[in-house]
Design an enzyme around this catalytic site. Structure first.
Site, PDB file in Angstrom:
ATOM      1  NE  ARG A  77      -3.401   2.611   2.476  1.00 46.06           N
ATOM      2  CZ  ARG A  77      -3.519   3.391   3.544  1.00 46.06           C
ATOM      3  NH1 ARG A  77      -3.010   3.025   4.702  1.00 46.06           N
ATOM      4  NH2 ARG A  77      -4.157   4.551   3.455  1.00 46.06           N
ATOM      5  CG  HIS A 121      -1.480   8.895   3.163  1.00 44.22           C
ATOM      6  ND1 HIS A 121      -1.599   7.540   3.417  1.00 44.22           N
ATOM      7  CD2 HIS A 121      -1.105   9.455   4.338  1.00 44.22           C
ATOM      8  CE1 HIS A 121      -1.290   7.311   4.686  1.00 44.22           C
ATOM      9  NE2 HIS A 121      -1.000   8.441   5.268  1.00 44.22           N
ATOM     10  CD  GLU A 166      -4.955   7.544   9.537  1.00 46.91           C
ATOM     11  OE1 GLU A 166      -4.439   8.633   9.874  1.00 46.91           O
ATOM     12  OE2 GLU A 166      -4.527   6.446   9.935  1.00 46.91           O
ATOM     13  CG  ASN A 294      -5.600   3.331   8.454  1.00 47.22           C
ATOM     14  OD1 ASN A 294      -5.720   2.310   7.785  1.00 47.22           O
ATOM     15  ND2 ASN A 294      -5.199   4.485   7.929  1.00 47.22           N
ATOM     16  CE1 TYR A 296      -2.327   4.110  12.633  1.00 43.94           C
ATOM     17  CE2 TYR A 296      -0.281   3.101  13.368  1.00 43.94           C
ATOM     18  CZ  TYR A 296      -1.053   3.661  12.367  1.00 43.94           C
ATOM     19  OH  TYR A 296      -0.566   3.753  11.088  1.00 43.94           O
ATOM     20  CD  GLU A 353      -2.075   4.052   8.079  1.00 48.13           C
ATOM     21  OE1 GLU A 353      -1.867   4.519   9.220  1.00 48.13           O
ATOM     22  OE2 GLU A 353      -2.299   4.768   7.084  1.00 48.13           O
TER      23      GLU A 353
END
Ligand SMILES: CCOCCOc1ccc(-c2cn(C[C@@H]3NC[C@@H](O)[C@H]3O)nn2)cc1
Length: 447
Positions: A77, A121, A166, A294, A296, A353
């Site tokens: 990606r 992005h 995002e 994504n 985290y 992600e």
């Protein structure tokens, strides 16, 4: 000892982004982006770091590809720098920019690695920002013009397209919190930006289908999980609002064709209105082929009157934290994925992600990033749990292949499974690289 075995058709990959790895900001006909401007604005990025050189992947992509080939990934990606294609956002097309990405994509295909292309992005052409950027609805048309060129240019080569990375970061982090480019601090502006991103996403999906491009298209929202500190209704409601800030606000328009009313009402109490034009929601509400997620971190949270936007505060529960200060919270990964599955149905999901920040340095040519291996194990267990629970996970791409420019943190925060020496640009595979390589090869790992 437990064996975590993934299905035979599980896909594995790595992710990067143009401004964070390419460098060569004044080469190949590239125009100026908002991150060139923002990173060179004093005080915006730690140490005044910028993406002028980054990992120099613009020149070193063959080395990066060899590393990926060794890793054995199915997907790579990457993102396209819009200012390399249209230096001024619209108008004159830069053939050198297209040629660069053809070289990258052709090399990927030669190595049997599928390109997964993120169209946006965060590196918006500065020329468009000068005309209001995403706050200006005309930027939607500029984006569709850019997307259409990319669809036509790469159809048959790129078969997995991501419209936006995002959108929460592009709208709220960048236009309300002011932490990312262009650094505005205006809630109404942020809500307008989010809506324009949604419309641009929907129009791109429509155009992709009209052009008959072979392949799949989706978008990649970032999510976190906010778990109520107690079963008090005020804590539950506060976390519901915090979760909706990242999720419902960006998922409901695409999957349900409307914004979550409880959040619309909450924003209206803050003096913010939704500026929706006739037909917008129908445009946004296009079926997508896959959803990128994504993830985290997450937190335990509770109600606190007048705290932040949502009368919500995160509670420090003593969880271990990564070097960027985020909780290691694998339970939150399971919770957010099962929530998405329950709420938005059986849409195919790629984890586009997931990764961690640990700033280990090489010692005698080895980087012993054991904590990153632990993070990967714990989060892949959560991913496996969600799959066992019925969430339609198709693949997992870790962030990131390389240490790179981590936005406002500059080069101080390292997310890569490959270490980059920013002085020499030497790449060093970390212990986590070898662990991930073995996991990809086996399609299982031992806990
Ligand atoms: C409102 C207050 O906010 C305080 C800071 O708030 C955040 C939130 C989230 C992030 C953040 C950074 N990353 C990693 C990137 N994802 C895309 C890729 O480019 C990676 O570099 N994900 N989320 C940063 C800061």
């Amino acid at each position: 000892m437990a064996i975590i075995q993934f299905p035979k058709d599980m896909k594995w990959g790595v992710a990067t982004a143009s401004y964070q790895i390419e460098g060569a900001v004044n080469e190949g006909g590239r125009g100026v982006s908002i991150w060139d401007t923002f990173s060179k604005t004093p005080g915006k990025v730690v140490n005044g770091d910028n993406g002028d050189v980054a990992c120099d992947s613009y020149h070193r992509y063959n080395e990066d590809l060899e590393i990926m080939e060794d890793l054995g990934v199915d997907f790579y990606r990457f993102s396209v720098a819009w200012p390399r294609i249209f230096p001024n956002g619209t108008g004159e097309l830069n053939q050198e920019g297209l040629d660069y990405y053809h070289q990258l994509v052709d090399s990927l295909l030669e190595k049997g690695i599928e390109p997964m292309c993120t169209l946006y992005h965060w590196d918006l052409p500065q020329a468009l920002q000068d005309k209001g950027g995403w706050a200006n609805r005309e930027t939607i048309d500029a984006y569709i013009n850019y997307a259409e060129v990319m669809f036509n240019e790469f159809k048959g080569k790129i078969k997995h397209w991501i419209t936006f990375n995002e959108p929460w970061c592009v709208s709220f982090l960048s236009n309300f919190a002011g932490i990312h480019a262009p650094g505005n601090q205006d809630l109404q502006l942020a809500v307008d930006v989010a809506h324009h991103l949604h419309v641009a996403h929907g129009k791109a999906v429509i155009r992709f289908r009209e052009l008959g491009v072979e392949g799949q298209i989706g978008y990649a929202p970032n999510v976190e999980w906010n778990e109520p500190y107690s079963n008090k209704q005020e804590d539950i409601d506060a976390c519901k609002r915090a979760n909706a800030y990242f999720m419902d606000w960006f998922f409901d328009p695409v999957f349900k064709g409307s914004y979550p009313q409880f959040m619309v009402d909450w924003f209206e109490k803050k003096g913010v209105t939704l500026n929706i034009e006739e037909g917008d929601m129908e445009i946004i509400h296009q079926p997508i082929d896959f959803l990128g997620i994504n993830y985290y971190s997450g937190s335990v949270g509770r109600y606190k009157e007048n705290e932040g936007l949502f009368d919500h505060e995160k509670v420090d529960t003593g969880y271990l934290k990564t070097d960027i200060g985020w909780n290691v919270y694998p339970e939150g990964f399971y919770k957010v994925l099962t929530h998405i599955g329950e709420t938005y149905g059986d849409v195919p999901i790629y984890i586009t992600e997931n990764g961690s920040c640990y700033n280990d340095e090489p010692e005698h040519g080895q980087v012993k990033d054991n904590k990153r291996v632990d993070y990967l194990k714990q989060h892949l267990v959560s991913l496996h749990r969600s799959m066992e629970t019925g969430v339609n996970i198709k693949g997992y791409l870790t962030w990131s292949l390389l240490d790179n420019f981590e936005w406002a943190e500059g080069y101080t925060m390292r997310f890569g499974i490959v270490h980059v020496n920013y002085r020499t640009l030497e790449r060093t595979k970390k212990d986590s690289f070898y662990w991930y390589k073995q996991t990809i090869s086996n399609n299982f790992f031992e806990v």
